[in-house]
Design an enzyme around this catalytic site. Sequence first.
Site, PDB file in Angstrom:
ATOM      1  N   ASP A   7      33.098  44.684  52.607  1.00 24.15           N
ATOM      2  CA  ASP A   7      33.684  45.331  53.776  1.00 24.15           C
ATOM      3  C   ASP A   7      32.651  46.151  54.552  1.00 24.15           C
ATOM      4  O   ASP A   7      32.747  46.273  55.772  1.00 24.15           O
ATOM      5  CB  ASP A   7      34.881  46.179  53.370  1.00 24.15           C
ATOM      6  CG  ASP A   7      36.050  45.330  52.883  1.00 24.15           C
ATOM      7  OD1 ASP A   7      36.081  44.118  53.169  1.00 24.15           O
ATOM      8  OD2 ASP A   7      36.936  45.881  52.203  1.00 24.15           O
ATOM      9  N   GLN A  51      51.134  32.669  45.001  1.00 18.92           N
ATOM     10  CA  GLN A  51      50.303  33.576  44.212  1.00 18.92           C
ATOM     11  C   GLN A  51      50.765  35.003  44.443  1.00 18.92           C
ATOM     12  O   GLN A  51      51.054  35.388  45.573  1.00 18.92           O
ATOM     13  CB  GLN A  51      48.838  33.424  44.643  1.00 18.92           C
ATOM     14  CG  GLN A  51      47.863  34.282  43.889  1.00 18.92           C
ATOM     15  CD  GLN A  51      46.421  33.973  44.277  1.00 18.92           C
ATOM     16  OE1 GLN A  51      46.069  32.839  44.530  1.00 18.92           O
ATOM     17  NE2 GLN A  51      45.590  34.995  44.319  1.00 18.92           N
ATOM     18  N   LYS A  67      51.209  36.947  53.905  1.00 21.57           N
ATOM     19  CA  LYS A  67      51.339  37.914  52.816  1.00 21.57           C
ATOM     20  C   LYS A  67      52.600  38.754  52.994  1.00 21.57           C
ATOM     21  O   LYS A  67      52.847  39.289  54.069  1.00 21.57           O
ATOM     22  CB  LYS A  67      50.129  38.850  52.785  1.00 21.57           C
ATOM     23  CG  LYS A  67      48.818  38.137  52.508  1.00 21.57           C
ATOM     24  CD  LYS A  67      47.651  39.096  52.591  1.00 21.57           C
ATOM     25  CE  LYS A  67      46.345  38.365  52.340  1.00 21.57           C
ATOM     26  NZ  LYS A  67      45.178  39.251  52.527  1.00 21.57           N
ATOM     27  N   TYR A 105      51.324  42.112  46.525  1.00 22.56           N
ATOM     28  CA  TYR A 105      51.561  41.163  47.609  1.00 22.56           C
ATOM     29  C   TYR A 105      51.682  39.736  47.107  1.00 22.56           C
ATOM     30  O   TYR A 105      51.024  39.326  46.163  1.00 22.56           O
ATOM     31  CB  TYR A 105      50.519  41.277  48.716  1.00 22.56           C
ATOM     32  CG  TYR A 105      49.066  41.226  48.316  1.00 22.56           C
ATOM     33  CD1 TYR A 105      48.277  40.121  48.625  1.00 22.56           C
ATOM     34  CD2 TYR A 105      48.462  42.303  47.685  1.00 22.56           C
ATOM     35  CE1 TYR A 105      46.935  40.090  48.300  1.00 22.56           C
ATOM     36  CE2 TYR A 105      47.118  42.282  47.355  1.00 22.56           C
ATOM     37  CZ  TYR A 105      46.355  41.165  47.674  1.00 22.56           C
ATOM     38  OH  TYR A 105      45.024  41.137  47.341  1.00 22.56           O
ATOM     39  N   ASN A 126      49.593  39.084  43.785  1.00 18.49           N
ATOM     40  CA  ASN A 126      48.417  39.911  43.519  1.00 18.49           C
ATOM     41  C   ASN A 126      48.841  41.369  43.405  1.00 18.49           C
ATOM     42  O   ASN A 126      49.831  41.783  44.014  1.00 18.49           O
ATOM     43  CB  ASN A 126      47.394  39.785  44.649  1.00 18.49           C
ATOM     44  CG  ASN A 126      46.878  38.370  44.797  1.00 18.49           C
ATOM     45  OD1 ASN A 126      46.624  37.684  43.820  1.00 18.49           O
ATOM     46  ND2 ASN A 126      46.753  37.917  46.029  1.00 18.49           N
ATOM     47  N   HIS A 135      40.794  41.742  55.797  1.00 19.14           N
ATOM     48  CA  HIS A 135      40.513  40.456  55.177  1.00 19.14           C
ATOM     49  C   HIS A 135      41.374  39.345  55.766  1.00 19.14           C
ATOM     50  O   HIS A 135      42.504  39.569  56.174  1.00 19.14           O
ATOM     51  CB  HIS A 135      40.775  40.525  53.672  1.00 19.14           C
ATOM     52  CG  HIS A 135      39.957  41.562  52.976  1.00 19.14           C
ATOM     53  ND1 HIS A 135      40.390  42.194  51.841  1.00 19.14           N
ATOM     54  CD2 HIS A 135      38.741  42.089  53.258  1.00 19.14           C
ATOM     55  CE1 HIS A 135      39.466  43.061  51.441  1.00 19.14           C
ATOM     56  NE2 HIS A 135      38.464  43.025  52.289  1.00 19.14           N
ATOM     57  N   ARG A 195      40.720  48.872  51.945  1.00 18.39           N
ATOM     58  CA  ARG A 195      40.508  47.462  51.623  1.00 18.39           C
ATOM     59  C   ARG A 195      40.831  46.646  52.871  1.00 18.39           C
ATOM     60  O   ARG A 195      41.934  46.668  53.370  1.00 18.39           O
ATOM     61  CB  ARG A 195      41.381  47.041  50.449  1.00 18.39           C
ATOM     62  CG  ARG A 195      41.047  47.770  49.153  1.00 18.39           C
ATOM     63  CD  ARG A 195      41.932  47.294  48.004  1.00 18.39           C
ATOM     64  NE  ARG A 195      41.691  48.037  46.791  1.00 18.39           N
ATOM     65  CZ  ARG A 195      40.805  47.703  45.851  1.00 18.39           C
ATOM     66  NH1 ARG A 195      40.074  46.614  46.013  1.00 18.39           N
ATOM     67  NH2 ARG A 195      40.669  48.433  44.776  1.00 18.39           N
TER      68      ARG A 195
END
Length: 185
Positions: A167, A46, A70, A130, A48, A61, A58
Amino acid sequence: MRVEQTSLPGVVLISPKVFGDARGYFKETWSRQRYQDAGLPADFVQDNLSYSRKGILRGLHFQNPRSQGKLVQVLQGEVFDVAVDIRRGSPHFGRWFGTVLSAENHLQMYVPEGFAHGFCVLSETAMFAYKCTEYYDPSSEFSLRWDDPDIGIDWPQDDAPELSAKDKDALLLRDFPQDRLPVYP
């Protein structure tokens, strides 16, 4: 391309070759064979893209289960990018590594599975791209506090960052349920 180990085993910085002239530049941002030869994952599932303005933070995570590795880079602007080892039993548990990624320096960072990841935007705007080794799964996604004093990330922004609701409600690492953290191999 050049691959450089960081202070956190598994977290690496990648400097792709950039070919520039008066017209601009060209760079290869990913090649399965080249990255595989360098010992990096080659099976991303995937891609992003995130666009944010200055002062946005951000993260931090992670997913567990279904952890994501990533490969991150900035296409426009500049960010301070951070990886935190949150694998139970790791000799580096709770340690972090951060660096500036920008469209100008062309650096990429690989954040392995089992690490929390986040970034804050330093430029007026930033486009952050990413590749992920696992699909996004909202049922296994979690957030750690960006300002966890036990982790002690030295974020470069002066003001309090702008955060998402998720967050803002994130837990400190010490308060996180241990069964939700990834396990060191």
